[in-house]
Design an enzyme around this catalytic site. Structure first.
Site, PDB file in Angstrom:
ATOM      1  N   LYS A   1       2.839  -0.517 -18.190  1.00  0.00           N
ATOM      2  CA  LYS A   1       1.826   0.249 -17.457  1.00  0.00           C
ATOM      3  C   LYS A   1       2.467   0.797 -16.185  1.00  0.00           C
ATOM      4  O   LYS A   1       2.801   0.037 -15.274  1.00  0.00           O
ATOM      5  CB  LYS A   1       0.624  -0.609 -17.066  1.00  0.00           C
ATOM      6  CG  LYS A   1      -0.515   0.266 -16.526  1.00  0.00           C
ATOM      7  CD  LYS A   1      -1.391  -0.416 -15.500  1.00  0.00           C
ATOM      8  CE  LYS A   1      -0.930  -0.272 -14.094  1.00  0.00           C
ATOM      9  NZ  LYS A   1      -0.998   1.059 -13.489  1.00  0.00           N
ATOM     10  N   PRO A   2       2.644   2.124 -16.104  1.00  0.00           N
ATOM     11  CA  PRO A   2       3.208   2.693 -14.878  1.00  0.00           C
ATOM     12  C   PRO A   2       2.117   2.823 -13.819  1.00  0.00           C
ATOM     13  O   PRO A   2       0.936   2.616 -14.105  1.00  0.00           O
ATOM     14  CB  PRO A   2       3.681   4.080 -15.337  1.00  0.00           C
ATOM     15  CG  PRO A   2       2.715   4.448 -16.427  1.00  0.00           C
ATOM     16  CD  PRO A   2       2.319   3.146 -17.100  1.00  0.00           C
ATOM     17  N   ALA A   3       2.508   3.206 -12.606  1.00  0.00           N
ATOM     18  CA  ALA A   3       1.522   3.448 -11.548  1.00  0.00           C
ATOM     19  C   ALA A   3       0.705   4.690 -11.902  1.00  0.00           C
ATOM     20  O   ALA A   3       1.237   5.659 -12.455  1.00  0.00           O
ATOM     21  CB  ALA A   3       2.229   3.641 -10.218  1.00  0.00           C
TER      22      ALA A   3
ATOM     23  N   CYS B   1      11.135  -0.695  -1.164  1.00  0.00           N
ATOM     24  CA  CYS B   1      10.875  -2.102  -0.822  1.00  0.00           C
ATOM     25  C   CYS B   1      12.021  -2.682  -0.016  1.00  0.00           C
ATOM     26  O   CYS B   1      11.829  -3.646   0.714  1.00  0.00           O
ATOM     27  CB  CYS B   1      10.663  -2.903  -2.091  1.00  0.00           C
ATOM     28  SG  CYS B   1      11.997  -2.682  -3.261  1.00  0.00           S
TER      29      CYS B   1
ATOM     30  N   GLU C   1       8.339  -8.834  -8.200  1.00  0.00           N
ATOM     31  CA  GLU C   1       9.133  -8.121  -7.186  1.00  0.00           C
ATOM     32  C   GLU C   1       8.132  -7.526  -6.210  1.00  0.00           C
ATOM     33  O   GLU C   1       7.475  -6.531  -6.517  1.00  0.00           O
ATOM     34  CB  GLU C   1       9.962  -7.008  -7.841  1.00  0.00           C
ATOM     35  CG  GLU C   1      11.027  -7.492  -8.797  1.00  0.00           C
ATOM     36  CD  GLU C   1      12.181  -8.168  -8.081  1.00  0.00           C
ATOM     37  OE1 GLU C   1      12.332  -7.980  -6.863  1.00  0.00           O
ATOM     38  OE2 GLU C   1      12.924  -8.907  -8.750  1.00  0.00           O
ATOM     39  N   LEU C   2       7.994  -8.147  -5.034  1.00  0.00           N
ATOM     40  CA  LEU C   2       6.884  -7.800  -4.141  1.00  0.00           C
ATOM     41  C   LEU C   2       7.379  -7.093  -2.873  1.00  0.00           C
ATOM     42  O   LEU C   2       8.474  -6.560  -2.844  1.00  0.00           O
ATOM     43  CB  LEU C   2       6.089  -9.070  -3.822  1.00  0.00           C
ATOM     44  CG  LEU C   2       5.630  -9.864  -5.065  1.00  0.00           C
ATOM     45  CD1 LEU C   2       4.887 -11.123  -4.657  1.00  0.00           C
ATOM     46  CD2 LEU C   2       4.775  -9.008  -5.996  1.00  0.00           C
TER      47      LEU C   2
ATOM     48  N   SER D   1       2.898  -4.570  -4.660  1.00  0.00           N
ATOM     49  CA  SER D   1       2.577  -5.174  -3.365  1.00  0.00           C
ATOM     50  C   SER D   1       2.413  -6.690  -3.481  1.00  0.00           C
ATOM     51  O   SER D   1       2.073  -7.221  -4.545  1.00  0.00           O
ATOM     52  CB  SER D   1       1.279  -4.559  -2.836  1.00  0.00           C
ATOM     53  OG  SER D   1       0.235  -4.812  -3.750  1.00  0.00           O
TER      54      SER D   1
ATOM     55  N   TRP E   1       4.882   3.249  -7.950  1.00  0.00           N
ATOM     56  CA  TRP E   1       5.113   4.692  -7.889  1.00  0.00           C
ATOM     57  C   TRP E   1       6.362   5.072  -7.109  1.00  0.00           C
ATOM     58  O   TRP E   1       6.814   6.210  -7.174  1.00  0.00           O
ATOM     59  CB  TRP E   1       3.906   5.406  -7.244  1.00  0.00           C
ATOM     60  CG  TRP E   1       3.500   4.788  -5.932  1.00  0.00           C
ATOM     61  CD1 TRP E   1       2.508   3.875  -5.733  1.00  0.00           C
ATOM     62  CD2 TRP E   1       4.113   4.986  -4.645  1.00  0.00           C
ATOM     63  NE1 TRP E   1       2.465   3.492  -4.409  1.00  0.00           N
ATOM     64  CE2 TRP E   1       3.438   4.163  -3.722  1.00  0.00           C
ATOM     65  CE3 TRP E   1       5.171   5.788  -4.190  1.00  0.00           C
ATOM     66  CZ2 TRP E   1       3.785   4.107  -2.374  1.00  0.00           C
ATOM     67  CZ3 TRP E   1       5.518   5.733  -2.843  1.00  0.00           C
ATOM     68  CH2 TRP E   1       4.828   4.906  -1.948  1.00  0.00           C
TER      69      TRP E   1
ATOM     70  N   GLU F   1       5.102  -3.977   6.601  1.00  0.00           N
ATOM     71  CA  GLU F   1       5.932  -2.995   5.907  1.00  0.00           C
ATOM     72  C   GLU F   1       5.355  -1.599   6.215  1.00  0.00           C
ATOM     73  O   GLU F   1       4.212  -1.316   5.863  1.00  0.00           O
ATOM     74  CB  GLU F   1       5.825  -3.308   4.411  1.00  0.00           C
ATOM     75  CG  GLU F   1       6.799  -2.614   3.525  1.00  0.00           C
ATOM     76  CD  GLU F   1       6.564  -3.006   2.050  1.00  0.00           C
ATOM     77  OE1 GLU F   1       5.424  -3.347   1.672  1.00  0.00           O
ATOM     78  OE2 GLU F   1       7.533  -2.935   1.291  1.00  0.00           O
TER      79      GLU F   1
HETATM   80  P1  NAP Z   1       0.531  -1.895  -5.829  1.00  0.00           P
HETATM   81  O1  NAP Z   1      -0.704  -1.327  -5.291  1.00  0.00           O
HETATM   82  O2  NAP Z   1       0.664  -3.370  -5.896  1.00  0.00           O
HETATM   83  O3  NAP Z   1       0.729  -1.230  -7.271  1.00  0.00           O
HETATM   84  C1  NAP Z   1       1.812  -1.549  -8.096  1.00  0.00           C
HETATM   85  C2  NAP Z   1       1.376  -1.542  -9.540  1.00  0.00           C
HETATM   86  O4  NAP Z   1       0.404  -2.567  -9.716  1.00  0.00           O
HETATM   87  C3  NAP Z   1       0.722  -0.237  -9.981  1.00  0.00           C
HETATM   88  O5  NAP Z   1       1.070   0.014 -11.329  1.00  0.00           O
HETATM   89  C4  NAP Z   1      -0.745  -0.563  -9.863  1.00  0.00           C
HETATM   90  O6  NAP Z   1      -1.563   0.199 -10.723  1.00  0.00           O
HETATM   91  C5  NAP Z   1      -0.759  -1.994 -10.310  1.00  0.00           C
HETATM   92  N1  NAP Z   1      -1.931  -2.770  -9.895  1.00  0.00           N
HETATM   93  C6  NAP Z   1      -2.792  -2.532  -8.886  1.00  0.00           C
HETATM   94  N2  NAP Z   1      -3.771  -3.461  -8.869  1.00  0.00           N
HETATM   95  C7  NAP Z   1      -3.528  -4.299  -9.909  1.00  0.00           C
HETATM   96  C8  NAP Z   1      -4.179  -5.451 -10.427  1.00  0.00           C
HETATM   97  N3  NAP Z   1      -5.283  -5.946  -9.874  1.00  0.00           N
HETATM   98  N4  NAP Z   1      -3.655  -6.064 -11.519  1.00  0.00           N
HETATM   99  C9  NAP Z   1      -2.533  -5.575 -12.095  1.00  0.00           C
HETATM  100  N5  NAP Z   1      -1.879  -4.486 -11.649  1.00  0.00           N
HETATM  101  C10 NAP Z   1      -2.350  -3.859 -10.562  1.00  0.00           C
HETATM  102  O7  NAP Z   1       1.816  -1.441  -5.017  1.00  0.00           O
HETATM  103  P2  NAP Z   1       2.205   0.039  -4.591  1.00  0.00           P
HETATM  104  O8  NAP Z   1       1.475   0.364  -3.363  1.00  0.00           O
HETATM  105  O9  NAP Z   1       2.119   0.945  -5.737  1.00  0.00           O
HETATM  106  O10 NAP Z   1       3.757  -0.153  -4.310  1.00  0.00           O
HETATM  107  C11 NAP Z   1       4.254  -0.431  -3.060  1.00  0.00           C
HETATM  108  C12 NAP Z   1       4.566  -1.894  -2.903  1.00  0.00           C
HETATM  109  O11 NAP Z   1       5.485  -2.307  -3.906  1.00  0.00           O
HETATM  110  C13 NAP Z   1       5.256  -2.176  -1.599  1.00  0.00           C
HETATM  111  O12 NAP Z   1       4.749  -3.353  -1.037  1.00  0.00           O
HETATM  112  C14 NAP Z   1       6.702  -2.362  -1.996  1.00  0.00           C
HETATM  113  O13 NAP Z   1       7.458  -3.153  -1.118  1.00  0.00           O
HETATM  114  C15 NAP Z   1       6.555  -3.012  -3.321  1.00  0.00           C
HETATM  115  N6  NAP Z   1       7.781  -2.833  -4.101  1.00  0.00           N
HETATM  116  C16 NAP Z   1       8.563  -3.925  -4.347  1.00  0.00           C
HETATM  117  C17 NAP Z   1       9.758  -3.765  -5.030  1.00  0.00           C
HETATM  118  C18 NAP Z   1      10.642  -4.934  -5.343  1.00  0.00           C
HETATM  119  O14 NAP Z   1      11.540  -4.777  -6.147  1.00  0.00           O
HETATM  120  N7  NAP Z   1      10.429  -6.083  -4.737  1.00  0.00           N
HETATM  121  C19 NAP Z   1      10.144  -2.502  -5.454  1.00  0.00           C
HETATM  122  C20 NAP Z   1       9.326  -1.410  -5.164  1.00  0.00           C
HETATM  123  C21 NAP Z   1       8.132  -1.596  -4.495  1.00  0.00           C
HETATM  124  P3  NAP Z   1      -2.324   1.558 -10.250  1.00  0.00           P
HETATM  125  O15 NAP Z   1      -1.251   2.473  -9.800  1.00  0.00           O
HETATM  126  O16 NAP Z   1      -2.999   1.994 -11.491  1.00  0.00           O
HETATM  127  O17 NAP Z   1      -3.253   1.136  -9.150  1.00  0.00           O
END
Ligand code: NAP
Length: 477
Positions: free
Chosen positions: A171-173, A280, A246-247, A225, A147, A377
């Site tokens: 699949k977006p957030a 991130c 990309e975590l 994440s 997101w 983070e």
């Molecule tokens: P997240 O909870 O991991 O969610 C990211 C995406 O994964 C969302 O579309 C989410 O769907 C989906 N997701 C959640 N649980 C899942 C599962 N069990 N299987 C498959 N997909 C699943 O992360 P966030 O809180 O949205 O984003 C923040 C994190 O992303 C931070 O740690 C940040 O550092 C990291 N990030 C990394 C980068 C990079 O380029 N390295 C860039 C931006 C952000 P739902 O929304 O439907 O739950």
């Protein structure tokens, strides 16, 4: 309020299950999004698979022309889509427009880069043999985006996959699907064949499970994440599914005594407070050498005082709301923990009263190494500063994390700059640069910040297989 549709096999599909989309600046509902189930994800993969042969057979130049047309659409609709991004994500409009400009640039970069996915002719070692190395698309791609940059991080996956010849199911957030719908409208208007790009929202665990289990999905590309990244890695063991991940990040900043103070402060302001700190690559741990420490802290606090916090739709805002209550609670908990452990709070630190999840830009100095904000983070506009003495100590502090997505170095000394960047454990380094991401250079993490690279030629390569063809000639020469 009209329910926003999924974009499946060239059709707009609404579902009986929906979820509201909230504005983090006000808490108001700004949209309603259709939500599908796992069976529909499987159907989308079937349809993508059916679209694959014709899409991969197109010359790369033709696929690139489609990408340019999507970019044209996005460009024409910049104001309207930027408003959507601000409504569902909260970031100030100027930054939302910047996100669109970067998405357009990614599309145009990969539109051209597709034409350069060269193979090789390798000199033979034995008479009568010849060797070709061919690049071919990996197949149907399942993409999952977060997101925090809801448009550009999706485009960073979709553009290279399409350019390489791979259909994509995105699949977006769940919190920010509306700008993905707008992107799908741009794809539709650009006339892509049905099934080549699809947008689906379904329960995240179901999407992940289907992408992992379904043999028609040949690659998963994920940004989010580290926790979810680990789940995907565990799930991929079953089918040996290729993953690009990309975590999370926990970017260190090293400010050396010989840094240019004004330039450094501007670099840290953007690396820390852009996107309300929810990036991130956000500067999470700011290490400042003893000789410049007091001057840097004073200058940063003064500059932070000029930043405006508020609803991103209002003109002139620099910092918007955090995405939700959990994000705000975590940020405030990090600030309180640091203060309880002896840090000095020099700006911000308390959530703003009223609706929305606002934390004004916060500065903490003399933050102890074991404080939460130095260990995790924070993902918020909280600048946590600590002092160091020697170059070796600074490098050790910067590398003292399980993450290694990005790092920043501020120094005017070329020898030191090269010494330090060679030793830093990070995939992207900003040297006197607070915005180190660009379409034409690789982006990604080392250690637990991920696998693989997006952007640059590496970003296209992530969707290509390498195939060696060994040829035996009847002439024997
Ligand atoms: P997240 O909870 O991991 O969610 C990211 C995406 O994964 C969302 O579309 C989410 O769907 C989906 N997701 C959640 N649980 C899942 C599962 N069990 N299987 C498959 N997909 C699943 O992360 P966030 O809180 O949205 O984003 C923040 C994190 O992303 C931070 O740690 C940040 O550092 C990291 N990030 C990394 C980068 C990079 O380029 N390295 C860039 C931006 C952000 P739902 O929304 O439907 O739950």
């Amino acid at each position: 309020m009209q329910t926003s549709a999924l974009y499946l096999n060239g059709e707009w599909v609404t579902t009986s299950t929906t979820r509201p989309v909230l504005n983090p600046a006000t808490g108001e509902v700004v949209g309603t999004m259709s939500v599908a189930d796992r069976a529909r994800v499987a159907q989308a993969l079937d349809d993508a698979h059916a679209a694959y042969p014709a899409w991969r057979a197109l010359p790369a130049k033709s696929r690139g022309q489609y990408l340019h047309r999507i970019a044209d659409q996005l460009e024409q609709r910049t104001d309207e889509i930027a408003r959507l991004i601000t409504l569902e994500n909260g970031k100030p409009m100027g930054q939302a427009k910047g996100e669109i400009a970067m998405s357009v640039d990614h599309l145009r970069w990969f539109a051209e880069e597709a034409r350069r996915s060269y193979g090789r002719v390798v000199p033979h070692q034995v008479d009568g043999k010849r060797h070709l190395v061919l690049k071919s698309p990996i197949g149907v791609v399942g993409a999952i985006s977060p997101w925090n940059f809801p448009l550009v991080l999706a485009v960073r996956k979709v553009a290279p996959a399409l350019a390489a010849g791979c259909p994509v199911v995105l699949k977006p957030a769940a919190q920010t699907p509306l700008c993905a719908v707008a992107f799908a409208e741009c794809v539709h208007a650009a006339g892509l064949p049905k099934g080549v790009f699809q947008l689906i929202l379904a329960p995240a665990a179901d999407v992940g499970a289907e992408f992992l289990a379904n043999p028609k999905c040949r690659k998963i590309t994920f940004t989010g994440s580290t926790e979810v990244g680990r789940l995907l890695i565990a799930g991929a063991a079953e089918t040996v599914k290729p993953l690009s991940l990309e975590l999370g990040g926990q970017a260190p900043v090293l400010v050396f005594d010989d840094a240019d103070l004004a330039r450094t402060v501007e670099g840290v302001i953007i690396a820390k407070f852009r996107n309300t700190g929810q990036s991130c690559i956000a500067a999470n741990r700011i290490y400042v050498q003893a000789g410049i420490y007091d001057r840097f802290v004073a200058a940063l606090v003064e500059r932070v005082g000029q930043l405006k916090t508020g609803n991103g739709l209002e003109p002139g805002m620099d910092v918007g709301p955090l995405i939700d209550q959990a994000g705000l609670d975590k940020a405030v908990a990090h600030v309180r923990d640091a203060v309880a452990q002896g840090a000095r709070l020099l700006a911000g630190g308390e959530a703003l009263p009223g609706s929305g999840y606002f934390l004004p830009p916060t500065v903490l100095a003399e933050v102890p190494a074991h404080a939460l904000c130095m260990q995790e983070e924070t993902f918020a506009p909280v600048a946590a500063i600590a002092k160091f003495s020697t170059e070796a100590e600074g490098i050790a502090l910067a590398n003292g994390s399980i993450f290694g997505l990005s790092a920043y170095v501020f120094t005017e000394n070329l020898d030191r700059a090269l010494r330090v960047v060679e030793q830093l454990e990070a995939g992207t380094i900003g040297l006197n640069d607070g915005v180190p991401t660009t379409s034409n250079c690789p982006f990604g993490g080392v250690k637990q910040s991920g696998w693989g690279r997006e952007l640059g030629s590496e970003g296209l390569d992530a969707f290509l297989e390498t195939k060696h063809v060994s040829i035996s000639l009847s002439s024997g020469l």
